[in-house]
Design a protein around this motif. Sequence first.
Motif, PDB file in Angstrom:
ATOM      1  N   SER A 184      -8.858  59.204 -30.587  1.00 52.05           N
ATOM      2  CA  SER A 184      -9.768  60.211 -30.044  1.00 52.05           C
ATOM      3  C   SER A 184     -11.179  59.983 -30.585  1.00 52.05           C
ATOM      4  CB  SER A 184      -9.286  61.607 -30.431  1.00 52.05           C
ATOM      5  OG  SER A 184     -10.206  62.592 -30.016  1.00 52.05           O
ATOM      6  N   VAL A 185     -12.140  59.787 -29.677  1.00 54.49           N
ATOM      7  CA  VAL A 185     -13.513  59.476 -30.061  1.00 54.49           C
ATOM      8  C   VAL A 185     -14.429  60.655 -29.751  1.00 54.49           C
ATOM      9  CG1 VAL A 185     -15.472  57.912 -29.702  1.00 54.49           C
ATOM     10  CG2 VAL A 185     -13.125  57.031 -29.587  1.00 54.49           C
ATOM     11  N   GLU A 186     -15.186  61.076 -30.751  1.00 42.71           N
ATOM     12  CA  GLU A 186     -16.185  62.135 -30.564  1.00 42.71           C
ATOM     13  C   GLU A 186     -17.537  61.642 -31.060  1.00 42.71           C
ATOM     14  OE1 GLU A 186     -15.888  64.897 -29.005  1.00 42.71           O
ATOM     15  OE2 GLU A 186     -13.719  64.800 -28.659  1.00 42.71           O
ATOM     16  N   LEU A 233     -14.761  51.388 -29.765  1.00 41.75           N
ATOM     17  CA  LEU A 233     -14.949  52.819 -30.010  1.00 41.75           C
ATOM     18  C   LEU A 233     -16.428  53.188 -29.907  1.00 41.75           C
ATOM     19  CD1 LEU A 233     -12.534  53.276 -33.077  1.00 41.75           C
ATOM     20  CD2 LEU A 233     -12.030  53.623 -30.635  1.00 41.75           C
ATOM     21  N   ILE A 234     -17.296  52.290 -30.378  1.00 41.76           N
ATOM     22  CA  ILE A 234     -18.743  52.506 -30.257  1.00 41.76           C
ATOM     23  C   ILE A 234     -19.149  52.493 -28.787  1.00 41.76           C
ATOM     24  CG2 ILE A 234     -21.016  51.573 -30.825  1.00 41.76           C
ATOM     25  CD1 ILE A 234     -19.643  50.358 -33.363  1.00 41.76           C
ATOM     26  N   LEU A 235     -18.610  51.544 -28.044  1.00 40.11           N
ATOM     27  CA  LEU A 235     -18.918  51.467 -26.607  1.00 40.11           C
ATOM     28  C   LEU A 235     -18.441  52.710 -25.874  1.00 40.11           C
ATOM     29  CD1 LEU A 235     -18.014  47.716 -25.966  1.00 40.11           C
ATOM     30  CD2 LEU A 235     -20.287  48.739 -25.746  1.00 40.11           C
ATOM     31  N   GLN A 236     -17.251  53.197 -26.231  1.00 32.72           N
ATOM     32  CA  GLN A 236     -16.749  54.425 -25.609  1.00 32.72           C
ATOM     33  C   GLN A 236     -17.705  55.585 -25.849  1.00 32.72           C
ATOM     34  OE1 GLN A 236     -12.649  55.745 -25.951  1.00 32.72           O
ATOM     35  NE2 GLN A 236     -11.999  53.675 -26.510  1.00 32.72           N
ATOM     36  N   LYS A 237     -18.167  55.726 -27.079  1.00 32.76           N
ATOM     37  CA  LYS A 237     -19.070  56.822 -27.425  1.00 32.76           C
ATOM     38  C   LYS A 237     -20.364  56.738 -26.616  1.00 32.76           C
ATOM     39  CE  LYS A 237     -21.318  59.979 -29.858  1.00 32.76           C
ATOM     40  NZ  LYS A 237     -21.096  61.429 -29.663  1.00 32.76           N
ATOM     41  N   VAL A 238     -20.963  55.566 -26.579  1.00 32.22           N
ATOM     42  CA  VAL A 238     -22.221  55.376 -25.852  1.00 32.22           C
ATOM     43  C   VAL A 238     -22.055  55.706 -24.375  1.00 32.22           C
ATOM     44  CG1 VAL A 238     -23.878  53.622 -25.098  1.00 32.22           C
ATOM     45  CG2 VAL A 238     -23.175  53.701 -27.491  1.00 32.22           C
ATOM     46  N   CYS A 239     -20.967  55.235 -23.792  1.00 31.76           N
ATOM     47  CA  CYS A 239     -20.741  55.447 -22.348  1.00 31.76           C
ATOM     48  C   CYS A 239     -20.375  56.891 -22.027  1.00 31.76           C
ATOM     49  CB  CYS A 239     -19.662  54.492 -21.849  1.00 31.76           C
ATOM     50  SG  CYS A 239     -20.138  52.753 -21.916  1.00 31.76           S
ATOM     51  N   ARG A 240     -19.520  57.494 -22.866  1.00 33.64           N
ATOM     52  CA  ARG A 240     -19.128  58.884 -22.604  1.00 33.64           C
ATOM     53  C   ARG A 240     -20.313  59.833 -22.768  1.00 33.64           C
ATOM     54  NH1 ARG A 240     -15.329  55.927 -21.723  1.00 33.64           N
ATOM     55  NH2 ARG A 240     -16.782  55.625 -19.994  1.00 33.64           N
ATOM     56  N   ASP A 241     -21.176  59.571 -23.737  1.00 35.54           N
ATOM     57  CA  ASP A 241     -22.375  60.401 -23.890  1.00 35.54           C
ATOM     58  C   ASP A 241     -23.283  60.270 -22.686  1.00 35.54           C
ATOM     59  OD1 ASP A 241     -21.508  61.343 -26.306  1.00 35.54           O
ATOM     60  OD2 ASP A 241     -23.300  60.750 -27.430  1.00 35.54           O
ATOM     61  N   ALA A 250     -26.201  62.774 -20.227  1.00 37.79           N
ATOM     62  CA  ALA A 250     -27.274  62.252 -19.390  1.00 37.79           C
ATOM     63  C   ALA A 250     -26.974  62.478 -17.910  1.00 37.79           C
ATOM     64  CB  ALA A 250     -27.495  60.769 -19.670  1.00 37.79           C
ATOM     65  N   GLY A 251     -25.783  63.052 -17.634  1.00 39.64           N
ATOM     66  CA  GLY A 251     -25.453  63.392 -16.245  1.00 39.64           C
ATOM     67  C   GLY A 251     -25.123  62.212 -15.370  1.00 39.64           C
ATOM     68  N   GLU A 252     -24.684  61.100 -15.966  1.00 34.40           N
ATOM     69  CA  GLU A 252     -24.340  59.927 -15.169  1.00 34.40           C
ATOM     70  C   GLU A 252     -22.925  60.038 -14.618  1.00 34.40           C
ATOM     71  OE1 GLU A 252     -26.382  57.068 -14.421  1.00 34.40           O
ATOM     72  OE2 GLU A 252     -27.786  58.635 -15.033  1.00 34.40           O
ATOM     73  N   GLU A 253     -22.695  59.299 -13.542  1.00 38.36           N
ATOM     74  CA  GLU A 253     -21.341  59.184 -13.023  1.00 38.36           C
ATOM     75  C   GLU A 253     -20.534  58.333 -13.993  1.00 38.36           C
ATOM     76  OE1 GLU A 253     -21.927  55.390 -10.090  1.00 38.36           O
ATOM     77  OE2 GLU A 253     -22.860  57.269  -9.483  1.00 38.36           O
ATOM     78  N   GLU A 254     -19.299  58.038 -13.662  1.00 37.65           N
ATOM     79  CA  GLU A 254     -18.473  57.232 -14.561  1.00 37.65           C
ATOM     80  C   GLU A 254     -19.148  55.892 -14.854  1.00 37.65           C
ATOM     81  OE1 GLU A 254     -13.970  55.330 -14.880  1.00 37.65           O
ATOM     82  OE2 GLU A 254     -14.843  55.794 -12.927  1.00 37.65           O
ATOM     83  N   VAL A 255     -19.291  55.590 -16.136  1.00 35.74           N
ATOM     84  CA  VAL A 255     -19.846  54.297 -16.533  1.00 35.74           C
ATOM     85  C   VAL A 255     -18.699  53.292 -16.572  1.00 35.74           C
ATOM     86  CG1 VAL A 255     -21.019  53.004 -18.344  1.00 35.74           C
ATOM     87  CG2 VAL A 255     -21.697  55.365 -17.858  1.00 35.74           C
ATOM     88  N   LYS A 256     -18.762  52.330 -15.701  1.00 40.45           N
ATOM     89  CA  LYS A 256     -17.657  51.362 -15.591  1.00 40.45           C
ATOM     90  C   LYS A 256     -18.159  49.919 -15.629  1.00 40.45           C
ATOM     91  CE  LYS A 256     -13.217  50.553 -14.914  1.00 40.45           C
ATOM     92  NZ  LYS A 256     -12.174  50.995 -15.869  1.00 40.45           N
ATOM     93  N   ASP A 257     -19.106  49.602 -14.747  1.00 41.80           N
ATOM     94  CA  ASP A 257     -19.602  48.231 -14.635  1.00 41.80           C
ATOM     95  C   ASP A 257     -20.805  48.043 -15.550  1.00 41.80           C
ATOM     96  OD1 ASP A 257     -17.714  47.494 -12.629  1.00 41.80           O
ATOM     97  OD2 ASP A 257     -18.920  48.580 -11.164  1.00 41.80           O
ATOM     98  N   VAL A 314     -31.005  56.033 -29.168  1.00 47.22           N
ATOM     99  CA  VAL A 314     -30.081  55.072 -29.773  1.00 47.22           C
ATOM    100  C   VAL A 314     -28.985  55.820 -30.519  1.00 47.22           C
ATOM    101  CG1 VAL A 314     -31.816  53.257 -29.973  1.00 47.22           C
ATOM    102  CG2 VAL A 314     -31.452  54.835 -31.884  1.00 47.22           C
ATOM    103  N   THR A 315     -27.818  55.212 -30.576  1.00 49.35           N
ATOM    104  CA  THR A 315     -26.654  55.783 -31.275  1.00 49.35           C
ATOM    105  C   THR A 315     -26.281  54.871 -32.428  1.00 49.35           C
ATOM    106  OG1 THR A 315     -25.795  56.789 -29.245  1.00 49.35           O
ATOM    107  CG2 THR A 315     -24.226  56.419 -31.036  1.00 49.35           C
ATOM    108  N   PRO A 316     -26.232  55.390 -33.659  1.00 50.09           N
ATOM    109  CA  PRO A 316     -25.822  54.550 -34.787  1.00 50.09           C
ATOM    110  C   PRO A 316     -24.447  53.925 -34.544  1.00 50.09           C
ATOM    111  CG  PRO A 316     -26.799  56.576 -35.593  1.00 50.09           C
ATOM    112  CD  PRO A 316     -26.654  56.735 -34.106  1.00 50.09           C
TER     113      PRO A 316
END
Length: 529
Positions: free
Chosen positions: A527-529, A104-112, A117-124, A36-38
């Motif tokens: 910029s989200v990190e 911004l939270i969604l971006q962080k979760v998806c980019r991580d 986690a080695g996933e392809e682009e998270v889009k759908d 989980v991500t805070p």
Amino acid sequence: MSEKVYGIDLGTTNSAIAVYENGETRILKNMDGDEVTPSVVLFTSVDEEGKDEVLVGSQAREEAASSPDTVVQFVKRNIGKKGAAVQFTAPSGKVYTPEMISSLILQKVCRDAEKYAGEEEVKDVVITVPAYFDDARRTATKQAGMLAGLNVLDILNEPTAAAVAFGLGREFKGRILVYDLGGGTFDVTIMDIDDGKFTVLATGGDPQLGGINFDQEISGLIIKKLEEQGISVDYEDDERMAEIREKAETTKKQLTNVEHSHPVFRFREDGKTQNVRLDISREEFEAAAEQLMRRTQFIIEDVMKQKEITWEQIDEIIIVGGSTKMPIVIKWLENLSGKTISREVDPDTVVAKGAAIFASTVSKRAENQETGSAASEAGEVPSGGLVISDVTSQSLGIVSIDPADPVGKKEVNSVIIPNNTAIPAKRSREFRTVVENQTSVKIQVTEGNDPELEYVNIIGETVLQIPPYPKGSPIEVIFAYDANQMVYVEVIDLVAQKSLGTFDIERRSNLTAEQLAQAEETVRQTSVE
């Protein structure tokens, strides 16, 4: 649609993402190796071009106490609301709405998920929301996904997602009650499960009740004990109050496993440093939290009463949300129901897992429509998808004149579709004009049960023209509520027997197309990190 689809639990305190493939559900860990991500955003700096730089997640949470003016927490409680009170002004001077912060939270979760986690682009994606979220909050959540660059396939209720994760792979047939106590919201949902069919019978909740409220009770205990030792707390001291809130949350977690917690505070006065060690017991915390548990009990009993359901008719109780780890929740529910509480699911990740399973059926349906296939492999979700029958979480109606008012001027809320009506639904009511030669009717759509307008929300309105009929001429207002919880309204002139028009709800609380475009530009430059 991309090859994979994902389920996201966008939580008040923590968020998670999962994927379902090859008959298995996986939570995708973040850069810290956590499931989980805070849901915490910290604005750290402004670059040379004036763009905001932010940290999202555990690092942001760790710095929350020392940087209270540049951190945003618990934004889910404000999503779907408008106005300066729920906006955040960044150090750059740019203004961020709850939808933008959530993106911004969604971006962080998806980019991580992509990077670590080695996933392809998270889009759908499918994003979950509390079952008791109203129309504005659901729309705002979808807008947050759009601002994050995601294709939001659907918005799914959190208790339903939990039930899907619980029911998949089990030969379970029966009635469950899902008790969902998260960081900022509470829901209770009763549903029947039968071989991949999930039929919601009733739901209720409070979007302003969650783990944060329990933290506040401990904060109150901390302040009381400090004052007993002669230490006054300045409520205007943001840094000190942030420290108290942080240690209150830590104390709550510790009291899950031990009977006493000992938060330590450091004070400096007259050039001397003093360490103050407090003693907070589970017993006194639970006494302080009793009124919060009674609020959840009242909601449960109200939902059961609406559908005339007794505890004997409930086969399983499923607890969801990180706040259900508190021992008081288990004890309270078991005493209330006389049943043993199921611990078969992980309350932190079950919602994301259920969303991922549901998301896979959305993808499968689209794939089968293209290929004409209807088969599924053993152990897979049926190719036709899960069958989920939901109910309305809020009553819908219009503002009308109270027929009991002798003056004929008092406005009241007239419910057309009651809450907990199975959807899709279509209902209508007849109303009458109130003055001679009235040439227009104002339709104000309401959300809420109470007849008094001060206790309901007006979520949209329109004005329709009619011929100058005599006073008391009839019109019919028809509400249609589709499976995606979208509302459509049609007004019929019963004198001429013709439609005056159909309109969608113009949501007052949500961002307009122009505001969305401006928000998208701001988020794109952050910029989200």
